[in-house]
Motif scaffolding. Structure first.
Motif, mmCIF file in Angstrom:
data_model
loop_
_atom_site.group_PDB
_atom_site.id
_atom_site.type_symbol
_atom_site.label_atom_id
_atom_site.label_comp_id
_atom_site.label_asym_id
_atom_site.label_seq_id
_atom_site.Cartn_x
_atom_site.Cartn_y
_atom_site.Cartn_z
ATOM 1 N N UNK A 1 -20.241 133.066 -25.419
ATOM 2 C CA UNK A 1 -20.919 132.083 -25.275
ATOM 3 C C UNK A 1 -20.809 131.341 -24.148
ATOM 4 N N UNK A 2 -19.580 131.590 -23.384
ATOM 5 C CA UNK A 2 -19.600 131.002 -21.981
ATOM 6 C C UNK A 2 -20.611 131.737 -20.888
ATOM 7 N N UNK A 3 -20.679 133.228 -21.305
ATOM 8 C CA UNK A 3 -21.560 133.806 -20.602
ATOM 9 C C UNK A 3 -22.949 133.369 -20.612
ATOM 10 N N UNK A 4 -23.301 133.020 -22.030
ATOM 11 C CA UNK A 4 -24.747 132.790 -22.089
ATOM 12 C C UNK A 4 -25.030 131.349 -21.656
ATOM 13 N N UNK A 5 -24.032 130.335 -21.669
ATOM 14 C CA UNK A 5 -24.100 129.270 -20.753
ATOM 15 C C UNK A 5 -24.196 129.367 -19.183
ATOM 16 N N UNK A 6 -23.648 130.184 -18.953
ATOM 17 C CA UNK A 6 -23.533 130.565 -17.306
ATOM 18 C C UNK A 6 -25.112 130.915 -17.009
ATOM 19 N N UNK A 7 -25.546 131.790 -17.641
ATOM 20 C CA UNK A 7 -26.749 132.161 -17.439
ATOM 21 C C UNK A 7 -27.870 131.072 -17.767
ATOM 22 N N UNK A 8 -27.895 130.214 -18.535
ATOM 23 C CA UNK A 8 -28.914 129.339 -18.418
ATOM 24 C C UNK A 8 -28.701 128.135 -17.512
ATOM 25 N N UNK A 9 -27.444 127.760 -17.075
ATOM 26 C CA UNK A 9 -27.159 127.328 -15.779
ATOM 27 C C UNK A 9 -27.849 127.404 -14.489
ATOM 28 N N UNK A 10 -27.654 128.876 -14.688
ATOM 29 C CA UNK A 10 -28.068 129.615 -13.230
ATOM 30 C C UNK A 10 -29.623 129.470 -13.129
ATOM 31 N N UNK A 11 -30.195 129.212 -14.116
ATOM 32 C CA UNK A 11 -31.824 129.224 -14.323
ATOM 33 C C UNK A 11 -32.274 128.061 -14.239
ATOM 34 N N UNK A 12 -31.334 126.980 -14.119
ATOM 35 C CA UNK A 12 -31.688 125.549 -14.064
ATOM 36 C C UNK A 12 -31.706 124.782 -15.363
ATOM 37 N N UNK A 13 -31.008 125.126 -16.685
ATOM 38 C CA UNK A 13 -31.068 124.556 -17.979
ATOM 39 C C UNK A 13 -29.533 124.175 -18.232
ATOM 40 N N UNK A 14 -29.076 123.161 -17.904
ATOM 41 C CA UNK A 14 -27.612 122.645 -18.221
ATOM 42 C C UNK A 14 -27.224 123.012 -19.553
ATOM 43 N N UNK A 15 -26.130 123.680 -19.919
ATOM 44 C CA UNK A 15 -25.638 123.968 -21.198
ATOM 45 C C UNK A 15 -24.232 124.321 -21.454
ATOM 46 N N UNK A 16 -23.623 123.717 -22.415
ATOM 47 C CA UNK A 16 -22.268 123.876 -22.455
ATOM 48 C C UNK A 16 -21.794 124.812 -23.861
ATOM 49 N N UNK A 17 -20.837 125.267 -23.824
ATOM 50 C CA UNK A 17 -20.295 125.968 -25.042
ATOM 51 C C UNK A 17 -20.597 125.172 -26.180
ATOM 52 N N UNK A 18 -20.193 123.832 -26.279
ATOM 53 C CA UNK A 18 -20.331 123.143 -27.652
ATOM 54 C C UNK A 18 -21.811 122.923 -27.992
ATOM 55 N N UNK A 19 -22.846 123.183 -27.170
ATOM 56 C CA UNK A 19 -24.145 123.273 -27.364
ATOM 57 C C UNK A 19 -24.408 124.344 -28.412
ATOM 58 N N UNK A 20 -24.000 125.261 -28.065
ATOM 59 C CA UNK A 20 -24.005 126.579 -28.953
ATOM 60 C C UNK A 20 -23.416 126.418 -30.223
ATOM 61 N N UNK A 21 -22.273 125.826 -30.399
ATOM 62 C CA UNK A 21 -21.706 125.448 -31.774
ATOM 63 C C UNK A 21 -22.643 124.664 -32.601
ATOM 64 N N UNK A 22 -23.136 123.725 -32.022
ATOM 65 C CA UNK A 22 -24.087 122.535 -32.591
ATOM 66 C C UNK A 22 -25.311 123.281 -33.082
ATOM 67 N N UNK A 23 -25.762 124.198 -32.188
ATOM 68 C CA UNK A 23 -26.941 125.066 -32.303
ATOM 69 C C UNK A 23 -26.852 125.827 -33.712
ATOM 70 N N UNK A 24 -25.711 126.469 -34.141
ATOM 71 C CA UNK A 24 -25.839 127.321 -35.290
ATOM 72 C C UNK A 24 -26.200 126.557 -36.719
ATOM 73 N N UNK A 25 -25.888 125.330 -36.458
ATOM 74 C CA UNK A 25 -26.179 124.437 -37.882
ATOM 75 C C UNK A 25 -27.630 124.141 -38.026
ATOM 76 N N UNK A 26 -28.439 124.381 -37.168
ATOM 77 C CA UNK A 26 -29.646 124.151 -36.950
ATOM 78 C C UNK A 26 -30.564 125.206 -36.968
ATOM 79 N N UNK A 27 -32.022 125.129 -37.865
ATOM 80 C CA UNK A 27 -32.788 126.178 -37.413
ATOM 81 C C UNK A 27 -33.710 126.166 -36.331
ATOM 82 N N UNK A 28 -34.016 127.244 -35.703
ATOM 83 C CA UNK A 28 -35.074 127.603 -34.636
ATOM 84 C C UNK A 28 -36.666 127.181 -34.980
#
Length: 914
Positions: A849-876
């Motif tokens: 999770x922390x690596x995925x957040x690092x990648x999003x931040x590097x391309x200009x999309x702010x992201x934290x690990x907690x965002x991924x925990x929340x994403x698990x509960x919702x459908x894409x």
């Protein structure tokens, strides 16, 4: 025995030398310490002189004292206190939660049935006493005072018996009764827990210290709270059903349900006018709770050698299945793909490090958990026909014991040999295998069988992308679908070595030993049928209220949770049904499908052909191997004409001939006051509601206030008025065809209504677009579908209205809304292995999770690990991206520099095709 808290009628008869029940008012958060501050009087009749109740040291069986290092001896005796309350319900409060603040019912009586049971005395006549307590007008008893009175009454009637300090306090739907005690909310927060919206004891008991007049401790009672509604079979949730199961019925107050309901609305008057029947009626509920509690404790002791009362009925199944494994020498961790590890952590409470045993998934299993969890879906539920259907013979067929039978096909996994990228044509229907595929069914397939998840449940379009288990993959191949593999996983198994076969066989065998409808019969039926749910608990994140934390928390996994098992079981059941439906000729009309059954007008010959497929044959053989003498598919109801509107929304226009099996009724979430109605009357009410509904119509009904509001606002279990929009329109999971305005005579009136059949949707996008456009067309202004012109108007609206997404507009107005939406969609796709992330994980392995957040931040999309925990509960959901220069640039960079498999088309918004 009746206990009156000094009512005026008997004050004059008070005996100044009467002994006391030595208890004091309880205070939440503190151990109960008793003194002789209060006196309670007991009498057989309100006009008789009072008798006294008293708890003395010699009446209590104290537990043996342990010396250092000694194990606690097993508990061999319990005092069961079944309890209930009678109260005058107040008028319903308003619709808002805050209006429940302080809302109270009027308490009329507390009743108890106290029984002493011991492990080595099963067949003897029960030693018990019953009582009813009438409090002073406007006053409520403290819970511990009530318990002390119940104990004291028992001792008074059975002075030669010593009561143990281990006590079970047992009610039925404790959420309604416990708030009738004074200071209950504080008591609950400090000593109780909640399960399925009712009160129980989980990790601690309610303490009650008893002291003598000099303040010396006599005993400390440990009171564990149980609720029989959590321990009753699914078809016997009413206390009357539990009593019937035990062999004695609830007391009837009147000859008709309507008259009984009228009496219950005026119980205070009934108590004054018919005291003997009131007393008998009130105490009976407590007696049922007590007797059922003893049955469960003895059943638990027989099965597990522990003289205790479990929390829920489903816990029996979990423990039995695990016990079966241990008998064979299997470690539960080995079966479930876990391993035992010991970890150290610092305990603030103890002030030093402690060693804790945990059971994490094995490494190879852990890597596949999210992917396989995506292959877990619920039952297939669809409405294929809308409005008035043809008259004929319509039969409701159910797969017999569908989930338990599917469980017997699971063989012992060899987790360390997990295979990846297994070709689709190498996956057999009964393999423990899962795959993500792009699919397309031939136009000739009436009922496509690969599930696609949406925010509105699963759909079965003609083409798309699905993540599912082996049974449905095999069926799709059988139906001629084109399948393109994206990713697959298979777990080799020990062929013929069933994981749950012995457990299910044992449940069936034991069930046969008891007469239908008895405790033993229904108990074993429920244990066998309900254990499947434990394999799926916690896979779909569900937030529930936690009493201790006074907050919403995620429902934890059970000791049997295993996504590989849960995904196979549900996939197999859907595949059996899917094969049957697709083997019907086009002339057979299928009205609906619901989890493990369907309603159709197929005749016997057509049904015989439909059940001759290879997957159904495996189901039939699995049933035969269980020694079941019932057919693999059985008819539950037969009717002559149905009417339908949406998933789980249907009723009967013309009844069948066999009483009790001549109505099909699914209310689709509609709540009406039908407590006094016969099934035919309830069905008629729903049918007329469908035909007579109007645009924007709402329904107002009563619903019990929630547990959270009861604790936070200090409310009793009072009713609250709720107003909801009536929803009896089609749900668009399929495409309407053969539109017609059809007429029917019902209850002496002729109704004409839009009716149609349906065909599969083309893909996910069609469903999404139609639902979004429908939400706009049907609400601005309110519209409903009553005629062919109505549906034509909606179709014209679809054709002419360009797609706009209110959800996109809502985000656009926020600061950095474009980047927040990009983060949300990418996080959801990442967590659910969608939009190319299944291939990305395949290439890169588990991305932390922390690596995925690092990648999003590097391309200009702010992201934290907690965002991924929340994403698990919702459908894409595809095509929800907010397209700005920076969001699109970030998405392109993400694909170019990190994830070249990313499917950009699934992110970017697009217009509805004409």
């Amino acid at each position: 025995m009746e206990i009156f808290n000094e009512p005026a009628a008997i004050n004059e008869a008070r005996d100044p030398t009467a002994l006391h029940v030595i208890v004091a008012p309880s205070r939440a958060g503190k151990t109960q310490r008793a003194s002789n501050e209060q006196t309670y009087f007991a009498t057989i009749n309100p006009n008789d002189p009072p008798v006294k109740v008293f708890i003395a040291p010699e009446n209590v069986q104290l537990p043996p004292k342990r010396k250092g290092g000694q194990k606690k001896p097993p508990i061999t005796a319990h005092l069961i206190i079944g309890f209930d309350t009678e109260y005058q319900s107040r008028e319903p409060v308003g619709p808002t939660k805050a209006e429940a603040a302080g809302a109270q019912n009027e308490i009329l009586s507390y009743q108890f049935c106290t029984r002493l049971i011991s492990q080595d005395q099963q067949d003897e006549t029960p030693v018990q006493s019953s009582g009813i307590i009438i409090p002073n007008e406007g006053q409520r008893w403290l819970l511990r005072d009530f318990i002390a009175a119940a104990i004291g009454t028992f001792i008074g009637e059975h002075p030669d018996n010593r009561v143990p300090t281990d006590i079970y306090l047992v009610g039925h739907f404790t959420r309604a009764d416990l708030p009738m005690f004074d200071e209950f909310a504080d008591e609950a927060k400090s000593t109780m827990s909640n399960v399925r919206s009712t009160f129980v004891s989980i990790d601690r008991a309610i303490p009650m210290e008893l002291v003598d007049g000099q303040g010396q401790e006599i005993a400390e009672f440990k009171i564990r709270l149980r609720d029989t509604i959590l321990l009753a079979p699914s078809n016997a949730k009413q206390l009357a059903d539990v009593g019937k199961m035990l062999g004695f019925n609830k007391i009837e107050l009147a000859a008709t349900a309507a008259k009984e309901r009228e009496i219950k609305s005026q119980m205070k008057l009934f108590r004054a006018e018919n005291w003997p029947l009131f007393r008998e009626y009130a105490i009976r509920d407590a007696e049922i709770c007590t007797q059922y509690a003893e049955q469960l404790i003895r059943q638990y002791d027989e099965l597990f050698g522990k003289f205790a009362m479990p929390l829920t009925l489903t816990s029996f199944g979990s423990k039995l299945a695990i016990a079966q494994w241990e008998i064979k020498g299997w470690k539960p961790d080995d079966v479930l793909g876990r391993e035992e590890k010991k970890v150290q952590s610092f305990s603030k409470k103890l002030g030093y490090s402690v060693t804790k045993t945990i059971h994490p998934h094995q490494e190879l299993v852990y890597y596949e958990l999210d992917f396989v969890s995506e292959a877990y879906h619920g039952g297939r539920n669809e409405q294929f026909m809308y409005g008035i259907c043809d008259e004929g013979i319509w039969r409701d067929h159910d797969l017999s014991s569908a989930y338990p039978t599917a469980m017997t096909l699971l063989c012992k996994p060899i987790w360390e040999k997990i295979e990846r990228d297994v070709a689709i044509d190498k996956i057999d229907a009964l393999d423990l295998a899962y795959a993500s595929v792009d699919f397309e069914f031939p136009h000739s397939v009436r009922f496509p069988t690969l599930p696609v998840r949406t925010a509105n449940g699963i759909i079965f379009p003609r083409k798309g992308r699905a993540c599912c288990a082996a049974p449905e993959l095999a069926l799709a191949r059988q139906l001629g679908a084109k399948l393109e593999l994206r990713r697959s996983v298979r777990v080799p198994v020990e062929q013929g070595v069933g994981v749950f076969t012995d457990f299910i066989n044992d449940c069936i065998s034991r069930r046969k030993d008891f007469k239908k409808g008895t405790f033993g019969n229904l108990f074993w039926k429920e244990v066998g049928n309900s254990t499947y749910g434990k394999t799926a608990q916690g896979l779909r994140k569900k937030r529930v209220y936690d009493l201790r934390a006074d907050d919403m928390v995620e429902l934890p996994e059970s000791e049997l949770t295993q996504p590989f098992f849960a995904a196979f079981i549900t996939s197999y059941t859907r595949a059996v049904l899917g094969e049957v439906l697709n083997r019907f000729p086009d002339t057979v009309q299928v009205f609906s499908v619901t989890t493990d059954g369907f309603l159709s007008n197929a005749n016997d010959a057509e049904l015989e052909h439909a059940t001759a497929g290879s997957i159904f044959d495996s189901f039939k053989k699995a049933k035969a191997n269980l020694g079941r003498d019932d057919p693999p598919m059985e008819v539950k109801h037969t009717i002559r004409q149905p009417v339908g509107w949406r998933t789980r929304g249907s009723a009967t226009l013309k009844l069948g001939d066999k009483a009790g099996e001549n109505i099909v009724l699914q209310k689709g979430g509609i709540k009406l006051d039908t407590r006094d109605l016969l099934p035919e009357e309830e069905n008629a009410q729903i049918v007329e509601l469908f035909f007579n509904r109007t645009e924007g119509q709402t329904l107002t009904y009563e619903s019990g206030v929630g547990l959270k509001e009861m604790i936070r606002f200090g409310a009793d279990f009072v009713m609250r008025t709720v107003t909801k929009k009536l929803s009896m329109e089609f749900d668009w999971k399929r495409r309407p065809i053969d539109l017609i305005d059809r007429s029917v005579e019902f209850q002496g009136k002729t109704y004409t209504h839009l009716s149609f059949s349906s065909v599969p949707l083309e893909d996910f996008d069609e469903f999404q677009n139609v639902r979004e456009v429908w939400d706009k067309w049907a609400t601005n202004p309110f519209r409903i579908l009553r005629s062919v012109p109505d549906l034509r108007a909606f179709q014209h609206f679809i054709d002419t209205k360009r797609k706009t997404s209110e959800s996109v507009l809502r985000y656009s107005s926020k600061t950095d809304g474009d980047l927040k939406r990009a983060k949300r969609d990418l996080a959801r796709a990442f967590k659910h292995y969608q939009a190319g992330f299944d291939l990305i994980h395949k290439r890169m392995g588990k991305i932390r999770h922390n690596r995925f957040c690092e990648i999003l931040n590097e391309v200009g999309i702010p992201c934290q690990v907690s965002d991924l925990d929340n994403a698990k509960r919702n459908t894409f959901e595809p095509h929800q991206f907010i397209e700005s220069d920076r969001s699109v640039a970030a998405l392109n960079r993400l694909k170019r520099e990190y994830f070249y498999e990313l499917d950009l088309d699934l992110f970017l918004a697009r217009q509805t095709p004409h």
